[in-house]
Enzyme design. Structure first.
Site, PDB file in Angstrom:
ATOM      1  N   LYS A   1       0.831  -1.205   0.000  1.00  0.00           N
ATOM      2  CA  LYS A   1       0.000   0.000   0.000  1.00  0.00           C
ATOM      3  C   LYS A   1       0.866   1.256   0.000  1.00  0.00           C
ATOM      4  O   LYS A   1       0.639   2.184  -0.791  1.00  0.00           O
ATOM      5  CB  LYS A   1      -0.938   0.011   1.219  1.00  0.00           C
ATOM      6  CG  LYS A   1      -1.894   1.195   1.232  1.00  0.00           C
ATOM      7  CD  LYS A   1      -2.859   1.114   2.400  1.00  0.00           C
ATOM      8  CE  LYS A   1      -2.193   1.444   3.701  1.00  0.00           C
ATOM      9  NZ  LYS A   1      -3.142   1.542   4.833  1.00  0.00           N
TER      10      LYS A   1
ATOM     11  N   ASP B   1      -6.704   1.351   0.916  1.00  0.00           N
ATOM     12  CA  ASP B   1      -6.818   1.576   2.361  1.00  0.00           C
ATOM     13  C   ASP B   1      -8.222   1.183   2.801  1.00  0.00           C
ATOM     14  O   ASP B   1      -8.988   0.597   2.031  1.00  0.00           O
ATOM     15  CB  ASP B   1      -6.494   3.030   2.702  1.00  0.00           C
ATOM     16  CG  ASP B   1      -7.555   3.995   2.201  1.00  0.00           C
ATOM     17  OD1 ASP B   1      -8.435   3.586   1.403  1.00  0.00           O
ATOM     18  OD2 ASP B   1      -7.535   5.169   2.609  1.00  0.00           O
TER      19      ASP B   1
END
Length: 253
Positions: A148, A166
């Protein structure tokens, strides 16, 4: 005696990739509907921005690594003074782990994060000449940097289309059926598959901001939603889209 050639390695890899793509859950929207969703997001926020303060690719890597289990506002408050004195890996190393910890102690897990900041700074100096690498694979070798974080850096620092899944993006993708998936990696792959190329660069931020300010976790603000008429969320409270107007410029706290 004839020898069977079999499939070449590249052909096998391509076949496996296609099988994985076919196994992804289907979007509830047609390609034209997906394009319209992102067209409206682009009108609402022509130049969406991430809400972590940074001054260069290095400080972005640090800020994103610090943001795990912390708010952007909290990270910005802690790094405001830190980045004034340490905006390169060399300066961060000179500061040292203890001093870094003093700057970020208001952030959750600050001791471990201070250790990671020093470790990733050391690796950047020793293995990358002090420069932030431009590939996901290399970024993910840095301490405290996962997929991420790497995707955020690729998108924000280098303008490479990437989706950093997220909690907001994961929620929206599944809630409205845009790109369902059981894991962040599955949602990422699905979004990369369905989002039109012309909207892919900013899609990451459009989805995060939509989830943060409109399609909220506890109570979606359907009245303020510009895609309310297209949305297939079964519990939506409004089916009329909000006026499609450009929002005021973002203010980074």
């Amino acid at each position: 005696m004839a020898v069977s050639q079999g499939k070449k390695p590249a052909a096998k890899a391509a076949g496996k990739a296609k099988k994985r793509a076919r196994r992804l859950p289907r979007s509830k929207y047609s390609p034209d509907e997906v394009r319209e969703i992102f067209r409206r997001f682009s009108v609402q926020r022509p130049e969406p921005k991430g809400e972590l303060s940074h001054v260069n690719p290095y400080t972005l890597v640090v800020a994103v690594a610090l943001s795990a289990q912390a708010t952007d506002v909290g990270v910005n408050r802690a790094t405001r003074d830190l980045f004034k004195v340490a905006d390169t890996p060399e300066k961060m190393l000179a500061l040292g782990e203890e001093r870094v910890g003093e700057y970020i102690r208001t952030i959750g897990l600050w001791r471990n994060k201070a250790k990671n900041v020093i470790a990733l700074s050391r690796k950047l100096v020793d293995e990358f000449g002090g420069e932030v690498p431009r590939t996901r694979e290399e970024l993910m070798t840095l301490p405290g940097v996962g997929r991420k974080t790497a995707n955020v850096v690729l998108q924000m620092a280098f303008g490479i289309p990437a989706i950093a899944v997220d909690t907001h993006i994961f929620r929206i993708a599944n809630r409205i059926g845009l790109a369902p998936g059981k894991t962040p990696d599955e949602v990422e792959a699905n979004l990369m598959r369905v989002i039109p190329d012309e909207y892919l660069l900013h899609a990451h931020h459009w989805l995060i901001l939509h989830g943060r300010y409109t399609c909220k976790a506890r109570k979606p603000d359907c009245v303020a939603c510009v895609i309310a008429d297209l949305c297939r969320y079964k519990d939506k409270t409004n089916a009329e889209p909000a006026p499609l107007i450009e929002l005021p410029p973002q203010v980074i706290a």
